[in-house]
Enzyme design. Structure first.
Site, PDB file in Angstrom:
ATOM      1  N   SER A 302       0.817  -1.214   0.000  1.00  0.00           N
ATOM      2  CA  SER A 302       0.000   0.000   0.000  1.00  0.00           C
ATOM      3  C   SER A 302       0.849   1.262   0.000  1.00  0.00           C
ATOM      4  O   SER A 302       0.351   2.339   0.263  1.00  0.00           O
ATOM      5  CB  SER A 302      -0.874  -0.001   1.251  1.00  0.00           C
ATOM      6  OG  SER A 302      -0.042   0.018   2.399  1.00  0.00           O
ATOM      7  N   GLU A 304       1.949   3.409  -1.874  1.00  0.00           N
ATOM      8  CA  GLU A 304       1.553   4.616  -2.595  1.00  0.00           C
ATOM      9  C   GLU A 304       0.731   5.537  -1.712  1.00  0.00           C
ATOM     10  O   GLU A 304       0.691   6.736  -1.919  1.00  0.00           O
ATOM     11  CB  GLU A 304       0.666   4.237  -3.787  1.00  0.00           C
ATOM     12  CG  GLU A 304       1.339   3.433  -4.844  1.00  0.00           C
ATOM     13  CD  GLU A 304       0.291   2.945  -5.827  1.00  0.00           C
ATOM     14  OE1 GLU A 304       0.144   3.586  -6.878  1.00  0.00           O
ATOM     15  OE2 GLU A 304      -0.385   1.948  -5.529  1.00  0.00           O
ATOM     16  N   PHE A 305      -0.008   4.951  -0.788  1.00  0.00           N
ATOM     17  CA  PHE A 305      -0.973   5.756  -0.034  1.00  0.00           C
ATOM     18  C   PHE A 305      -0.778   5.709   1.473  1.00  0.00           C
ATOM     19  O   PHE A 305      -1.181   6.620   2.175  1.00  0.00           O
ATOM     20  CB  PHE A 305      -2.400   5.298  -0.357  1.00  0.00           C
ATOM     21  CG  PHE A 305      -2.673   5.247  -1.832  1.00  0.00           C
ATOM     22  CD1 PHE A 305      -2.710   6.421  -2.564  1.00  0.00           C
ATOM     23  CD2 PHE A 305      -2.841   4.044  -2.493  1.00  0.00           C
ATOM     24  CE1 PHE A 305      -2.929   6.388  -3.938  1.00  0.00           C
ATOM     25  CE2 PHE A 305      -3.068   4.010  -3.852  1.00  0.00           C
ATOM     26  CZ  PHE A 305      -3.104   5.176  -4.593  1.00  0.00           C
ATOM     27  N   ARG A 315       2.197  -2.046  12.971  1.00  0.00           N
ATOM     28  CA  ARG A 315       3.288  -3.008  12.798  1.00  0.00           C
ATOM     29  C   ARG A 315       3.334  -3.515  11.356  1.00  0.00           C
ATOM     30  O   ARG A 315       3.185  -4.714  11.083  1.00  0.00           O
ATOM     31  CB  ARG A 315       3.139  -4.206  13.737  1.00  0.00           C
ATOM     32  CG  ARG A 315       3.259  -3.862  15.190  1.00  0.00           C
ATOM     33  CD  ARG A 315       3.138  -5.096  16.053  1.00  0.00           C
ATOM     34  NE  ARG A 315       4.250  -6.022  15.825  1.00  0.00           N
ATOM     35  CZ  ARG A 315       5.408  -5.965  16.470  1.00  0.00           C
ATOM     36  NH1 ARG A 315       5.607  -5.042  17.380  1.00  0.00           N
ATOM     37  NH2 ARG A 315       6.361  -6.827  16.196  1.00  0.00           N
ATOM     38  N   GLU A 366      -2.529   0.844  17.077  1.00  0.00           N
ATOM     39  CA  GLU A 366      -3.661   1.083  16.184  1.00  0.00           C
ATOM     40  C   GLU A 366      -4.505   2.289  16.571  1.00  0.00           C
ATOM     41  O   GLU A 366      -5.734   2.266  16.520  1.00  0.00           O
ATOM     42  CB  GLU A 366      -4.530  -0.182  16.070  1.00  0.00           C
ATOM     43  CG  GLU A 366      -3.719  -1.367  15.570  1.00  0.00           C
ATOM     44  CD  GLU A 366      -4.562  -2.587  15.202  1.00  0.00           C
ATOM     45  OE1 GLU A 366      -5.794  -2.514  15.302  1.00  0.00           O
ATOM     46  OE2 GLU A 366      -3.962  -3.591  14.776  1.00  0.00           O
ATOM     47  N   GLY A 367      -3.811   3.344  16.991  1.00  0.00           N
ATOM     48  CA  GLY A 367      -4.527   4.596  17.251  1.00  0.00           C
ATOM     49  C   GLY A 367      -5.308   4.615  18.542  1.00  0.00           C
ATOM     50  O   GLY A 367      -6.143   5.486  18.748  1.00  0.00           O
ATOM     51  N   GLY A 370      -2.528   7.080  21.125  1.00  0.00           N
ATOM     52  CA  GLY A 370      -2.097   8.425  20.797  1.00  0.00           C
ATOM     53  C   GLY A 370      -1.769   8.549  19.326  1.00  0.00           C
ATOM     54  O   GLY A 370      -2.073   7.641  18.537  1.00  0.00           O
ATOM     55  N   TYR A 576      -0.672 -15.077   2.284  1.00  0.00           N
ATOM     56  CA  TYR A 576      -1.617 -14.045   1.898  1.00  0.00           C
ATOM     57  C   TYR A 576      -2.696 -14.679   1.032  1.00  0.00           C
ATOM     58  O   TYR A 576      -2.380 -15.351   0.055  1.00  0.00           O
ATOM     59  CB  TYR A 576      -0.836 -13.000   1.091  1.00  0.00           C
ATOM     60  CG  TYR A 576      -1.438 -11.629   1.090  1.00  0.00           C
ATOM     61  CD1 TYR A 576      -1.023 -10.680   2.008  1.00  0.00           C
ATOM     62  CD2 TYR A 576      -2.400 -11.283   0.163  1.00  0.00           C
ATOM     63  CE1 TYR A 576      -1.566  -9.413   2.013  1.00  0.00           C
ATOM     64  CE2 TYR A 576      -2.946 -10.012   0.152  1.00  0.00           C
ATOM     65  CZ  TYR A 576      -2.522  -9.081   1.084  1.00  0.00           C
ATOM     66  OH  TYR A 576      -3.061  -7.826   1.081  1.00  0.00           O
TER      67      TYR A 576
END
Lengths: 656, 666
Positions: A302, A304-305, A315, A366-367, A370, A576
């Site tokens: 991911s 690119e974004f 992680r 994961e937010g 903080g 995956y």
């Protein structure tokens, strides 16, 4: 001069051609719709125009030098929806479509595949899913340029006191529907599906764009003072429902967009580290470092974004971790703003023994604790030489055995991935139209050699893709070593081109999902990590479970269930999965999708796989947390949360 | 999916079963030789061609599991690993099958001849064969036939060959190897041989389990074994043995295969070949050692008529669906899978329960001939019964059995009198019909000592009982309820339930009663008896109806011999058993005690002489801690709690009214 119009309805008329200094007039296509776009100028009339980019900010046309292209420009570009789809993956200009001749095309100019015709994709698509081009399921609120229907978005419930104080700090903010909806979701299937249906659940009430660490400190401080819920937003590429707003959250939810914090603050060439603001997006970080001759080598699919802060918070793992390491190996220092204050270490020692590593509370949080604002990250000189490669194996079992041997000898190239047969065929379907008879002849010859002469069964063979990096001589030596091992497991070298195409697949797969969703096909990917001895069993059982669950839940067509081994470790591998099916005839496809994915995850856990290798837990998988880390483990994490954020200001409710 | 067949439908009489096809019909009209030599291309698991037996052996010997055990043993004993590996290789050599198509064809030919001579029909449900064929391609298959005769596995292989299905590998007892050529021939037709007991031998266990698991994992061939462990001499199902079932389930638990299909198969004989042998054996005449010459001598049985065989292939049961929500497979995540470890308690309970369920599925699909009903009635009338009355009773019993879900092979167009007559004709050795009366053939052919006469009589009772036993599973639960009602002497539901639960506990070695299923069984019994209007179940009470008397008295007397048998054992333990007598002498001692009582006229029940009943009773008593085993030197002795044994006997005899305190002590 004609620009393609990205609303898909017309093209930009030539009279609208901008002058480099022209600012302010909206780009309107012949259908009289406002099209914001991001088009490379390549008109020879303008000297040096290749270096200029035509872009638009909120319908306003701007021409800017290329080195400012939008992601660096994100500092002035608050609204990414100008260049990115709001109800699908990636750039607005890049998408798959079936043209009038029924052939698949990839639009835009950003990727190697862009602008190419993919003649075999249609057949593969129709035969794999039982889908048909006649049966379309377009998004109800579709049209790529059109803004979403703002009236359908719930009205923001604002905390006025907070808003007043925020205004006084001068930190930019917005409560426009577009901005809020864009930050209310990641890229889980159910999230995108709902957007395409024009359904919006709980969305943030406010978006703020802090510009630096101090801005974040102020924002968090205000949030604590006024009891406002904060959800940090980086690149928005989450696939774990981590960005979803808890529907029962009654406080004002503020999305804290880190995109404006995207500077490289310093580069330390002696220690090979760079100090970077956490909002920087992967491709920008890499490009900017490359300008100084360096790279981080961290390349998640991911990249690119996705943002640096997001990597730390989940992680993340990069494709080339064999050379550069995963995020936990790359990070030297982290600064995080919590309700309790700012947490960071006092030195940049390469390794320390000072109790449990506080970085490991931050990484994967994961937010919930903080916002990561600044990170010191290792950098490396750019590799002198890169070489792709691929190996064909007679079957998946041999391929896995080879990867295991490579891992055992610790000689894995920068990246080594093994696709199963279904994915190999999928990759083949993405082969662009060959330009000459000679190439097609060569392809035929290759196929003949492998299937007839070497006796590989086309329904069992599978391919490993390789990427080598380093100085030229060593790459060649390394390459030989790996190919020699592969030969012991019946592997045949199958060329650079196949290898490169394999990696490209990972960048365009998310675009392909949008195409599928136009034709009743939904799907997603999920991942796990598993000890070596269980790789084969896990792959087989999970795929079979998916097929069985689909059948039992009334899916009318056999699903696509395919996997690849994407990372090798000393003690195991990362696997995956792609899973997709044709949902024609189902009343509630998303629900069924969710149940099958749930069953697949249970199967993974029952087969010794982990809950996640790099996607994270979010809200989608937190159900399994207690069994994954034990009740005591949960208690440990809870007690940290309790101390760091007693009022649950970071109230995304991920993880726990 | 296949699993939902596990729960019997609420109304047993409505059970839908497949039709049968006679496979001998074609054999009688076409060449056996051509049949034996025909092109045989079975479908295989996932289209993978099975490997050669030699490759299989190497795979086993080089498996992680075996290497681990060898290394561990070498560390323990100080023996070099090579020696142990050699030993393992020897064990495998002794055990492994050597399936060869040539031998199979030989069997196909000779068995065709033999079957045609022995049996009228060999009938198979072809729908079941089709389901099996489907299963074989999808998942590893475990075939679980019932075990009544040596013929069982010959028949199984013969049928699979006939239908072009892959031949099974069969777990057989080592005793077959004693038969010189035949043993080796069986080996070449897919049998592998295991020792009867190898409790402490770690190496043997490792080789054996790895061998079976390797075959299962590779989908090498269907694996066949007998849940009951040995042939049932009494024609009623034996409580399942769990060893092999544990082994075949493990690859699923450990994620090595996606699923395993367990296929219960019911093989029912109209007349078992070993009929006469079994009765003798139960009375203490030892079983003849398997030998080739013995088999040749048995040729004379070829001249007799053994009626038909029914083979019913049940619905494949998906182990995965069974284990859903029961087994947490991630418990195997933390230990390398090749390191053997004792299954957890929940796993053991699951395996045990599954085994019981499978045996019940076997029982349910056992085909019963009218003779079975006749035998049950004759045994209840040892003094004989009028033919007319017998026909009437048989007809009545047929209705009852069908309403309880029995799988009767009694088409509607056959009248009761005809069915009874043809049953009696086939079993002339057991019944005497004179002057319009039918009676068990009890008079000895040539009078000897009173004891010899007694054994002769007992032999014919036991032979007859072996037919009656076939239907017991149909009546078991209602009968337990009937007995409980009698025992409780009250109509309070709670009292009856506690008696029911007590009886169920006592008899759980005798019959197939899933552990922990008391409530379910009780409900089932109430349902069945209510349905035939024999009892009236209210909220607090269970009351017998007027009409129900006949049913209840039939049911209780059907199971009376077992009640009596257990009482005799208790009595023996109270009166006659010396303190701490050796276990090995137990059967002989009980037998002579029972013989004395019969001769003295105190006991009329010949079935008390059956060593099967005696052994089951001992097992029950050990379980209930009325008797304890003590190891003194090499000898195992039994120590009896005489008070408890006495109480138990009284309770079984219905001499003590139920008291909760007493129950608690038991």
């Amino acid at each position: 001069m004609l620009f393609p119009c990205l609303c898909g309805l017309g093209s930009l008329v030539s009279s609208q051609t901008p002058k480099p200094c022209c600012l302010g007039s909206p780009i309107v296509c012949e259908r009289q719709r406002v099209c914001s776009t991001d088009v490379w100028l390549s008109d020879p009339q303008y000297p040096g125009a290749e270096a200029m980019v035509l872009t638009a900010i909120r319908g306003e046309l701007v021409v800017i030098p290329v080195e400012w292209s939008w992601l660096t420009l994100s500092r002035v570009l608050f609204s990414r929806q100008e260049v990115m789809k709001w109800n699908g993956w990636g750039y607005s200009d890049s998408r798959f479509l079936f043209n009038k001749k029924g052939q698949a095309e990839f639009t835009g100019r950003r990727y190697r595949l862009s602008g190419m015709v993919l003649p075999s994709l249609k057949d593969w698509f129709e035969s794999t899913f039982g889908a048909s081009l006649q049966h379309k399921s377009p998004a109800t609120v579709s049209s790529m340029c059109a803004t979403l229907n703002a009236s359908a978005v719930p009205f923001p419930s604002l905390n006025e006191a907070f808003l007043q104080d925020l205004k006084s700090t001068g930190i930019p903010f917005s409560h426009e529907a577009e901005d809020r909806v864009f930050r209310a979701h990641g890229h889980c299937l159910h999230e995108i599906f709902a957007l395409r249906e024009g359904k919006f659940g709980r969305v943030p009430d406010l978006v703020v764009w802090p510009n630096c660490h101090e801005d974040v400190v102020k924002t968090v401080d205000l949030a604590c003072r006024h009891n406002v819920c904060l959800i940090p937003y980086g690149g928005g590429t989450s696939v774990s429902s981590a960005l979803e707003c808890p529907p029962d959250e009654t406080r004002c939810i503020v999305s804290l967009d880190t995109s404006q914090m995207s500077r490289i603050l310093w580069i330390d060439e002696k220690n090979l580290t760079a100090h970077v603001e956490a909002g920087i997006v992967g491709q920008d970080l890499e490009r900017l470092l490359n300008e100084s001759g360096y790279c981080t080598g961290h390349e998640p699919d991911s990249m690119e974004f996705s943002s640096l802060g997001g990597w730390v918070a989940t992680r993340a793992s990069g494709m080339k971790k064999n050379v550069y390491g995963n995020i936990e190996d790359l990070v030297v220092h982290i600064k995080m703003v919590c309700p309790r204050g700012v947490v960071e270490k006092s030195c940049q020692g390469p390794r320390v023994s000072i109790g449990p590593d506080i970085h490991h509370f931050i990484m994967g949080s994961e937010g919930t604790l903080g916002v990561v604002t600044e990170v010191t990250i290792k950098i490396r000189p750019m590799p002198e030489y890169q070489k792709y490669g691929s190996v064909v194996f007679p079957n998946f079992e041999q391929g896995v055995a080879c990867l295991r041997e490579v891992a055992k000898q610790r000689c894995a190239p920068a990246s080594i991935r093994l696709m199963d047969n279904a994915q190999f065929q999928f990759g083949h379907a993405l082969k662009p139209q060959v330009s000459s008879i000679f190439t097609s002849f060569l392809d035929g010859l290759k196929k003949f050699y492998i299937t007839k002469f070497k006796g590989f069964d086309p329904h069992h063979l599978c391919v490993a893709t390789l990427l080598f990096e380093g100085d030229r001589e060593r790459v060649l030596q390394h390459e030989k070593q790996v190919y020699d091992i592969a030969a012991k497991f019946g592997g045949l070298a199958a060329g650079e081109d196949n290898g490169q195409r394999g990696y490209m697949l990972t960048f365009v797969i998310a675009y392909l999902r949008d195409l599928g969703m136009d034709y009743y096909v939904i799907g997603e990917s999920f991942e796990t990590s598993v000890p070596w001895d269980r790789v084969l069993d896990l792959c087989r059982n999970v795929k079979e479970r998916i097929v069985r669950e689909c059948r039992e839940r009334g899916v009318q067509f056999p699903p696509l269930a395919t996997c690849r081994v994407t990372q090798t470790y000393d003690a195991g591998a990362c696997v995956y999965f792609y899973f997709a099916f044709n949902y024609r005839g189902l009343a509630d496809p998303v629900n069924i999708y969710g149940r099958v994915e749930h069953a697949a995850r249970e199967e993974i856990l029952a087969n010794g796989g982990s809950l996640s290798h790099h996607h994270g837990v979010g809200k989608l998988r937190k159900h399994w947390m207690p069994e994954s880390i034990s009740d005591v483990g949960i208690g440990m994490l809870k007690s940290v949360k309790e101390y760091v954020d007693p009022d649950n200001i970071f109230g995304s409710r991920n993880l726990l | 999916m296949a699993s939902n067949t596990l729960y019997s439908p609420r109304d047993p009489a409505l059970k839908k079963r497949d039709d049968f096809e006679d496979i001998l019909e074609e054999r009688r009209s076409s060449s056996d030789l051509r049949y034996a030599l025909r092109c045989y291309v079975p479908v295989v698991y996932k289209g993978i061609a099975p490997c050669k037996p030699g490759v299989l052996k190497t795979a086993v010997l080089q498996s992680d599991r075996l290497r681990h055990v060898v290394a561990e043993m070498s560390k323990e004993t100080g023996e070099s690993a090579d020696v142990i590996r050699e030993e393992a290789s020897g064990i495998l050599e002794e055990m492994a099958h050597r399936l060869r198509l040539g031998t199979v064809r030989f069997f196909a030919y000779s068995l065709s001849k033999a079957f045609k001579a022995l049996f009228q029909r060999v009938r198979v449900n072809e729908d079941g064969i089709q389901r099996l064929q489907q299963s074989i391609q999808e998942h590893p298959v475990v075939l679980l036939p019932s075990h009544r005769s040596y013929m069982d596995f010959l028949i199984m292989s013969y049928i699979l060959y006939t239908y072009d299905l892959s031949l099974p590998v069969i777990a057989a007892g080592m005793d077959f190897l004693g038969m010189k050529i035949v043993g080796e021939m069986l080996r070449m037709s897919g049998a592998f041989f295991i020792r009867r007991s190898f409790g402490g031998d770690k190496l043997y266990w490792a080789v054996f389990s790895e061998y079976v698991k390797t075959m299962l994992r590779n989908g090498y061939a269907p694996i066949e074994f007998f849940l009951e462990g040995t042939r049932s001499r009494t024609c009623k199902s034996l409580t399942p043995k769990l060893g092999l079932l544990n082994i075949v389930m493990e690859p699923f638990f450990k994620g090595e295969v996606f699923d395993v299909s367990l296929v219960p198969i019911s093989i029912s004989y109209e007349r078992v070949l070993e009929e006469a042998l079994y009765a003798r054996e139960l009375l203490g005449v030892p079983k003849p050692k398997e030998s080739t010459s013995g088999l040749l001598k048995a040729r004379k049985i070829l001249s007799e008529d053994y009626g038909s065989i029914h083979v019913y292939f049940g619905h494949p049961v998906s182990l995965r669906s069974l284990a859903q929500g029961r087994i947490n497979r991630s418990q195997y995540n933390l230990l390398p899978r090749h390191i053997p470890r004792r299954p957890s308690q929940e796993t053991q309970a699951f395996v045990n329960e599954t085994a019981y369920r499978l045996v019940r599925l076997q029982e349910e699909n056992m085909v019963l001939r009218p003779w079975v009903l006749v035998a049950a009635l004759l045994l209840q009338n040892p003094d004989g019964v009028d033919m007319e009355r017998l026909v009437e009773q048989t007809s009545w019993l047929r209705g009852l059995a069908v309403s309880f879900g029995a799988f009767l092979d009694w088409p509607d167009y056959v009248s009761a009198s005809k069915a009874v007559a043809s049953s009696l004709a086939l079993h002339t050795g057991l019944v005497r019909t004179e002057g319009g009366r039918a009676q068990l053939a009890m008079e000895p052919k040539e009078p000897g000592s009173p004891e010899e006469d007694l054994f002769d009589r007992a032999a014919s009772v036991l032979s007859c009982a072996s037919y009656r036993n076939q239907i017991l599973h149909v009546f078991l639960r209602p009968a337990l309820l009937g007995m409980a009602m009698q025992m409780a002497e009250a109509s309070r539901k709670d009292d009856i339930y506690s008696c029911f639960s007590f009886l169920r506990d006592v008899f759980s070695n005798e019959f197939i009663l899933c552990p922990g299923g008391t409530v379910q069984d009780f409900d089932e019994a109430c349902y069945m008896l209510t349905k035939c209007a024999a009892v009236h179940v209210q909220k607090q009470e269970v009351v017998a109806t007027e009409k129900g008397q006949r049913i209840l008295s039939f049911l209780t007397s059907l199971f009376q011999p077992f009640l009596k048998g257990y009482q005799v054992v208790c009595r023996f333990l109270c009166e006659d058993a010396p303190e701490g007598f050796p276990e090995s002498e137990y059967v002989a001692a009980v037998r002579s005690f029972a013989v004395k009582r019969i001769l003295s006229g105190e006991l009329t029940c010949y079935e008390a002489l059956s060593s099967d009943v005696q052994k089951n009773a001992l097992a029950a008593l050990l379980r209930m801690k009325v008797v304890r085993k003590l190891k003194v030197g090499d000898q195992v002795t039994l120590r009896v709690n005489k008070v408890a044994a006495n109480t138990l006997e009284n309770k079984l005899g219905g001499r003590v009214s139920t008291q909760k305190a007493l129950l608690a002590r038991l």
